[in-house]
Design an enzyme around this catalytic site. Sequence first.
Site, PDB file in Angstrom:
ATOM      1  CE  LYS A   3      -3.884   1.914   2.702  1.00 15.28           C
ATOM      2  NZ  LYS A   3      -4.745   1.651   3.873  1.00 15.28           N
TER       3      LYS A   3
ATOM      4  CG  LEU B  12      -3.921   6.773   4.276  1.00 10.96           C
ATOM      5  CD1 LEU B  12      -2.930   6.235   5.312  1.00 10.96           C
ATOM      6  CD2 LEU B  12      -3.793   6.002   2.979  1.00 10.96           C
TER       7      LEU B  12
ATOM      8  CB  SER C 295      -7.661   3.649   2.879  1.00  5.64           C
ATOM      9  OG  SER C 295      -6.941   2.993   3.902  1.00  5.64           O
TER      10      SER C 295
ATOM     11  CB  ILE D 215      -7.404   3.070  11.073  1.00  9.88           C
ATOM     12  CG1 ILE D 215      -7.484   3.734  12.457  1.00  9.88           C
ATOM     13  CG2 ILE D 215      -8.205   3.866  10.044  1.00  9.88           C
ATOM     14  CD1 ILE D 215      -6.880   5.127  12.514  1.00  9.88           C
ATOM     15  N   GLY D 216     -10.143   1.196  10.331  1.00 16.40           N
ATOM     16  CA  GLY D 216     -11.585   1.085  10.497  1.00 16.40           C
ATOM     17  C   GLY D 216     -12.196   0.096   9.519  1.00 16.40           C
ATOM     18  N   GLY D 217     -11.312  -0.716   8.901  1.00 15.60           N
ATOM     19  CA  GLY D 217     -11.775  -1.687   7.919  1.00 15.60           C
ATOM     20  C   GLY D 217     -10.987  -1.643   6.621  1.00 15.60           C
ATOM     21  CB  SER D 218      -8.237   0.561   5.537  1.00 14.83           C
ATOM     22  OG  SER D 218      -8.938   1.762   5.712  1.00 14.83           O
TER      23      SER D 218
END
Length: 565
Positions: free
Chosen positions: A131, A180, A206, A227-230
């Site tokens: 990434k 992101l 992201s 961080i939240g599903g990326s």
Amino acid sequence: MSVSWKDLVADKKQRQTASIPREWLITPPPGSVRDVRGVPEECGLLSPKELEITNTVDVELILRNLAIAKWTAVEVTLAFYKRAIVAQQVVNCLTEIFVERALARAKELDAHLEATGKVVGPLHGLPISLKDQISIKGLETTIGYVSWIGKYASRDAVLVEILYEAGAVPFVRTNVPQTLMWPETYNKVFGRTLNPNNRKLTCGGSSGGEGALIAMKGSPLGVGSDIGGSVRIPAALNGIYGLRPSYGRVPYAGSVNSMEGQDSILSVLGPLSNSLSGIKLFMQAVSAYKPWLKDPIARRAPWNEDAYALTEHGGGQQLCFGIIWHDGQITPHPPVTRALEATKAALLAAGHKVVDWIPYKHKDIVEVTYKIWTSGSDDDYKAVTTLTGEPILNTMEILVDENAVVPNDFLPIQENISAFKLWQLQKEKLALRQQYLDYWNRSVQISGTGRPIDAIISPMSPYGGAPPHGLNRSADYTAIWNTLDYAAAVFPVTRVDPKLDANKPPHTFLGERDQAHYAMYDPETFWNAPIGLQLIGRRDEEEAVIAMTEIVDAALKAGAAKARL
């Protein structure tokens, strides 16, 4: 005279285009072609052997063939590089392209194997995509910011150092959204990444470039962040596997990020692959090189074979899974429910137990998550974008003014709060973590195994696969596990079929958001979209989560094979 941000973009795009070998250019299919996964085999660029290599999705088998010199590292790197460049031309998934550097690395590995008869490490010769936030010495790392064009890394990120030690070949970097902090992938530098299963739909974010590239089989193994599903969102929306480890299991040092200094809910790095063997081998390899000696917040956590053997979970003989049918806020679209039902049936047929998991304070957890994220994010984004005057993107939609404030269904946010108010949010988060731990422990009363449930199986999102561009506006189903810091893996189940996934009659709506989500579903719009689910274990249970995901995946494949008979 200062250079405008648009001039910086034009120069960067020209340099990216120039990095692609001219002989690798193809004639892409017209935009009306939605599913482009077959283009690498149809375009004529890859030889039969290169197609054989890149169509081998089992990472363990790729590594075995490299170790016995059936395939050379140069052959494998070249094959995946060509396929990655084809993917770039149809879904726009790459940022940094460095062919000569990667091939030079592959030649070194081949020479070592020929001279010594030994592989360099457990990932010998394996191309790995990264990434665009995982720094590689001498390359730019923008995370979608125009203002970071020209920002060259002076050293490799710790993870890259370990990958080199393990024998891997980092070979491309992949696209992300600006900042992101979006579940889609679009920025002013590299543009929008499309979903190869249906280019009218988002690839997620992201780590969207990773998800799209791997779905095109342009990389056997990639690394994203979450961080939240990326990691999980792009994995599910593109029909591949992904793992969100707990904090500190994979070294993060040396990678760039937005919102640096916010350490209440940490971003983590995790693998994506077309095979679960890729996920497992990545975690084993990284752990073997003791990242805690190189990254100050990496945990001292060698690979635990007992945990992988599920010694705390009855040896995996009869597991009990809790299924979340909805989170109390948004009811999933019909194909997601069908995937949950198929997974439950497969697990029951394999001799495991399945119970309904009633969401516990999910709304409270998600609300505190968004409030922590946004406690200072506006200042953070402005500190970067004001360097060149580039706009901060407020939407991922295609036909909407990007500077306009677009209504969405994210939960309430707050900006620029005091340190004291942030401390109160952190206290609330810790209390919710304790309450959820207690809730999980009480499930011993319903599991029927004498222990609490072994894992949770949940929708990855409420959507019927990947939504159209700009409409992926909820990360509730994934973000909750970041706040709780639970290990979670995504596995593919099915894809949208208009014949099987017709609209259902209106249900009793859980609220306005639920009603809006119901109204947006149309099976033709979501045509061919992959449907993935997530398996959630407890904190620091990466090995057990991988093992249990293997069990679920095997049960689903056995059920599918039986259905074909």
